[in-house]
Motif scaffolding. Structure first.
Motif, PDB file in Angstrom:
ATOM      1  N   GLY A 189     -33.633 -55.414 -49.318  1.00  9.98           N
ATOM      2  CA  GLY A 189     -34.501 -54.307 -49.658  1.00  9.98           C
ATOM      3  C   GLY A 189     -33.668 -53.086 -49.760  1.00  9.98           C
ATOM      4  O   GLY A 189     -34.018 -51.921 -49.668  1.00  9.98           O
ATOM      5  N   ILE A 190     -32.430 -53.016 -50.350  1.00 14.64           N
ATOM      6  CA  ILE A 190     -31.801 -51.918 -50.706  1.00 14.64           C
ATOM      7  C   ILE A 190     -32.240 -51.062 -51.965  1.00 14.64           C
ATOM      8  O   ILE A 190     -32.587 -51.786 -52.928  1.00 14.64           O
ATOM      9  N   PRO A 191     -32.366 -49.761 -51.992  1.00 18.04           N
ATOM     10  CA  PRO A 191     -33.166 -49.165 -53.019  1.00 18.04           C
ATOM     11  C   PRO A 191     -32.191 -49.250 -54.250  1.00 18.04           C
ATOM     12  O   PRO A 191     -31.072 -49.263 -54.245  1.00 18.04           O
ATOM     13  N   GLU A 192     -32.845 -49.221 -55.459  1.00 16.56           N
ATOM     14  CA  GLU A 192     -32.284 -48.979 -56.694  1.00 16.56           C
ATOM     15  C   GLU A 192     -30.915 -48.268 -56.840  1.00 16.56           C
ATOM     16  O   GLU A 192     -29.948 -48.449 -57.298  1.00 16.56           O
ATOM     17  N   ASN A 193     -31.085 -46.909 -56.242  1.00 13.88           N
ATOM     18  CA  ASN A 193     -30.103 -45.806 -56.457  1.00 13.88           C
ATOM     19  C   ASN A 193     -29.079 -46.042 -55.320  1.00 13.88           C
ATOM     20  O   ASN A 193     -28.216 -44.965 -55.132  1.00 13.88           O
ATOM     21  N   ARG A 194     -28.912 -46.977 -54.435  1.00 13.11           N
ATOM     22  CA  ARG A 194     -27.684 -47.317 -53.713  1.00 13.11           C
ATOM     23  C   ARG A 194     -27.214 -48.286 -54.090  1.00 13.11           C
ATOM     24  O   ARG A 194     -27.599 -49.349 -54.909  1.00 13.11           O
ATOM     25  N   ARG A 195     -25.723 -48.431 -53.799  1.00 14.81           N
ATOM     26  CA  ARG A 195     -24.929 -49.695 -54.117  1.00 14.81           C
ATOM     27  C   ARG A 195     -24.588 -50.415 -52.670  1.00 14.81           C
ATOM     28  O   ARG A 195     -24.211 -49.812 -51.705  1.00 14.81           O
ATOM     29  N   LEU A 196     -24.455 -51.893 -52.983  1.00 18.66           N
ATOM     30  CA  LEU A 196     -23.967 -52.561 -51.959  1.00 18.66           C
ATOM     31  C   LEU A 196     -22.281 -52.463 -52.119  1.00 18.66           C
ATOM     32  O   LEU A 196     -21.850 -53.218 -52.993  1.00 18.66           O
ATOM     33  N   LEU A 197     -21.505 -52.039 -51.132  1.00 17.20           N
ATOM     34  CA  LEU A 197     -20.075 -51.895 -51.152  1.00 17.20           C
ATOM     35  C   LEU A 197     -19.481 -53.118 -50.778  1.00 17.20           C
ATOM     36  O   LEU A 197     -18.549 -53.728 -51.231  1.00 17.20           O
ATOM     37  N   SER A 198     -19.907 -53.437 -49.686  1.00 19.56           N
ATOM     38  CA  SER A 198     -19.182 -54.808 -48.899  1.00 19.56           C
ATOM     39  C   SER A 198     -20.409 -55.525 -47.983  1.00 19.56           C
ATOM     40  O   SER A 198     -21.065 -55.050 -47.407  1.00 19.56           O
ATOM     41  N   LEU A 199     -19.919 -56.933 -47.645  1.00 17.09           N
ATOM     42  CA  LEU A 199     -20.501 -57.775 -46.676  1.00 17.09           C
ATOM     43  C   LEU A 199     -19.437 -58.214 -45.823  1.00 17.09           C
ATOM     44  O   LEU A 199     -18.325 -58.303 -46.134  1.00 17.09           O
ATOM     45  N   ILE A 200     -19.664 -58.034 -44.568  1.00 16.97           N
ATOM     46  CA  ILE A 200     -18.674 -58.342 -43.529  1.00 16.97           C
ATOM     47  C   ILE A 200     -19.278 -59.464 -42.690  1.00 16.97           C
ATOM     48  O   ILE A 200     -20.361 -59.329 -42.061  1.00 16.97           O
TER      49      ILE A 200
END
Lengths: 169, 169
Positions: free
Chosen positions: B129-140
């Protein structure tokens, strides 16, 4: 210094004592950069140690941010090869952060001068002879601290979600 | 654990014990991310703690790299707001690296799943559910290590220059 303490107590230091950074401490800092993880262990970086005062002053003169580099006894430029990794900016940032933490653990102060995509990037690349196909990720000023700084952060409850963006419990 | 030791001995761990990560250790890890430096202290991040096993499995299923997240007892997604900082990718990478180092200092293993600009970024954004205007930098992925790993790096003499790109003494 304990790793958690180092992470929580490190502040950006922009004023330094005149005395030089001992060579053995510089080597420990570079070692911390060298051991950074990177995408597929690609290690897409070079570290340029700015030992020459004239070079540091020249770089500081063109830097949009980071004039204090002129008065620091040491600098490090982190250069990345964007072709060598799938995540070169992250990789270079990790190496930079490792060096900042290591320096703090050794009693040294540092400041990260953001350079990737900055107005000064191309100018600094020319001064340091960095090839066209490489990028300047960061500049780091290094020296024994001549100031102490405080800082603040948002609380965890303001930045942490559970399982879904926006979900706080 | 000493900060220099933590930096040099941390390896990417992809196999974990089943036992959960205690809440107090998770909080120390998040604290390490929270205290990361960022451009102008912009703190352009959110951390989504992946506590729900089903969510971790769903994310792992679409991840091009990082299938092992399905078997990890915990995950963290680092989300950045590209509008909130002049260097959002570096900022998010610093926060990620701080959490990896803190986890290692606490006896936990982690692996950084590079996500910014990856094939899986948009798919994971939808799941979380991450908004369009955000970015996924990493998964840990996080857990008590069920493997030990070795790694290598280039020698300092191969990556360090003095005062100018290509100059080795």
């Amino acid at each position: 210094m304990d790793v958690l303490e180092a992470i929580k107590t490190r502040r950006s230091i922009r004023k330094y004592e005149k005395r030089p950074v001992p060579e053995e401490l510089l080597e420990k800092i570079l070692e911390a950069g060298r051991w950074a993880p990177s995408a597929n262990n690609s290690q897409p970086w070079n570290f340029i140690v700015l030992k020459d005062e004239g070079t540091r002053k020249e770089v500081a003169r063109v830097a949009t941010y980071g004039k204090f580099l002129a008065e620091a006894p040491l600098g490090i430029a982190v250069v990345i090869d964007p072709q060598a990794s799938t995540h070169p900016v992250e990789d270079g940032a990790i190496a930079t952060q490792n060096m900042l933490l290591a320096a703090h653990g050794l009693g040294l102060g540092t400041c990260w001068i953001g350079s990737y995509g900055s107005v000064h990037e191309e100018k600094v690349k020319k001064i340091l002879g960095i090839p066209e196909n490489r990028r300047l990720l960061s500049l780091i000023s290094v020296g024994f601290p001549a100031e102490s700084r405080k800082s603040t952060r948002e609380e965890l409850r303001e930045i942490v979600f559970i399982d879904r963006y926006g979900k706080v419990t």
